[in-house]
Design an enzyme around this catalytic site. Structure first.
Site, PDB file in Angstrom:
ATOM      1  N   LYS A   1      78.284  -0.744 -21.249  1.00 15.34           N
ATOM      2  CA  LYS A   1      79.527  -0.047 -20.887  1.00 15.34           C
ATOM      3  C   LYS A   1      79.293   1.458 -20.784  1.00 15.34           C
ATOM      4  CE  LYS A   1      82.174  -3.774 -22.939  1.00 15.34           C
ATOM      5  NZ  LYS A   1      82.748  -4.344 -24.159  1.00 15.34           N
TER       6      LYS A   1
ATOM      7  N   GLN B   1      85.148  -2.514 -29.816  1.00 13.58           N
ATOM      8  CA  GLN B   1      84.252  -3.631 -29.534  1.00 13.58           C
ATOM      9  C   GLN B   1      84.498  -4.767 -30.528  1.00 13.58           C
ATOM     10  OE1 GLN B   1      82.106  -3.928 -26.880  1.00 13.58           O
ATOM     11  NE2 GLN B   1      81.831  -6.020 -27.589  1.00 13.58           N
TER      12      GLN B   1
ATOM     13  N   ASP C   1      91.702  -2.228 -22.672  1.00  9.87           N
ATOM     14  CA  ASP C   1      91.237  -3.600 -22.892  1.00  9.87           C
ATOM     15  C   ASP C   1      92.370  -4.618 -22.769  1.00  9.87           C
ATOM     16  OD1 ASP C   1      88.660  -4.454 -23.137  1.00  9.87           O
ATOM     17  OD2 ASP C   1      88.424  -3.897 -25.225  1.00  9.87           O
TER      18      ASP C   1
END
Length: 288
Positions: free
Chosen positions: A48, A92, A115
């Site tokens: 990422k 994460q 997200d």
């Protein structure tokens, strides 16, 4: 060729985003919080970060030890919420077991929840308020792939294998909002083959390697394989990455299919970058 190439499409999207950043003269920033030392999480975060730097998104990353308290993780989220250079926040997953994931995710500002995991964002998604939320990246990537390949969704029978909060459930809403008829299958579904054989579009996201073979599908079915499974084999690495679909078995029967790897995976990152740029653009327009 009947391959849906996620790597190819993701590279096009990255080029589009890079141009957009220059044209709009914006400086998007993504904050990433990594907790612990999971090798897979480190790999994903590095991928990422590389993608961010490639297209002009500034990265702000924080790495915390495995035994960090939930309160300390939330403090880092709050710092990112209050940082005007950060437009998107990524935590994460998975977090260590002693930390309540939903509690931490709910602390991310809605407009920075790139997200799409905040409970309010999921509610907006369910109610088709897509202008007010970001849907989770993997489901968004699945829909984007189908659209980029001009595969019709409206009026089609869609079967999704898996009901997770990250893929199956939000993806079902996205298909509904695109006027498909949706069936979700899971571990308690009876007569699975009968259900999957009716699918015009089959999405496999259940985490069971090579589950779907040609006798599970009808001719000219479109398959989106979200599965990423590591199985032992006799190559140099000692393992192979495969999907939930037996690719070799179904390839001659399908209309189109995503490979694993190189299908949905690259699109998940592309959608994260897209959401970050969109979040920055919205904030920039508000301030002008």
């Amino acid at each position: 060729m009947n391959i849906i190439d996620g790597k190819y499409v993701s590279n096009i999207i990255k080029e589009e985003l890079s141009e957009r950043i220059i044209i709009e003269n914006i400086n998007p920033g993504l904050g990433i919080i990594l907790v612990g030392n999971r090798p897979d999480s480190k790999i994903y975060v590095n991928m990422k970060k590389k993608s961010c730097s490639k297209i002009g998104i500034k990265n702000f990353d924080v790495t915390l030890p495995e035994n960090v308290s939930e309160e300390d993780v939330i403090n880092e989220v709050e710092k990112m919420n209050n940082n005007n250079e950060i437009h998107g926040i990524l935590i994460q997953l998975p977090l260590p077991k002693h930390i309540n994931e939903q509690n931490v995710l709910s602390k991310v500002l809605l407009e920075k929840d790139v997200d799409g995991f905040h409970v309010q964002n999921i509610g907006n998604l369910a109610l088709n308020r897509l202008n007010n939320c970001f849907a989770p990246c993997t489901p968004t990537g699945c829909i984007e792939l189908l659209k980029r390949y001009n595969i019709q969704i409206e009026g089609k029978n869609v079967v999704i294998l898996g009901r997770s909060n990250i893929v199956g459930m939000p993806l079902s809403f996205l298909f509904l909002h695109n006027n498909a008829t949706v069936t979700i299958c899971h571990s308690k579904t009876k007569n699975l083959k009968e259900v999957t054989q009716r699918a015009d579009i089959l999405v496999a996201a259940c985490g069971r390697p090579n589950l779907i073979t040609k006798d599970y599908i009808k001719n000219e079915c479109v398959i989106i394989d979200v599965g990423i499974n590591k199985i032992q084999c006799d190559n140099e690495k000692g393992y192979q990455i495969v999907g939930d679909v037996n690719f070799k078995d179904v390839i001659d029967k399908v209309k189109m299919i995503t490979p694993v790897p190189g299908g949905v995976g690259p699109m998940t990152i592309a959608m994260l970058l897209t959401h970050t740029v969109e979040a920055c653009s919205k904030i920039n327009n508000k301030n002008n």
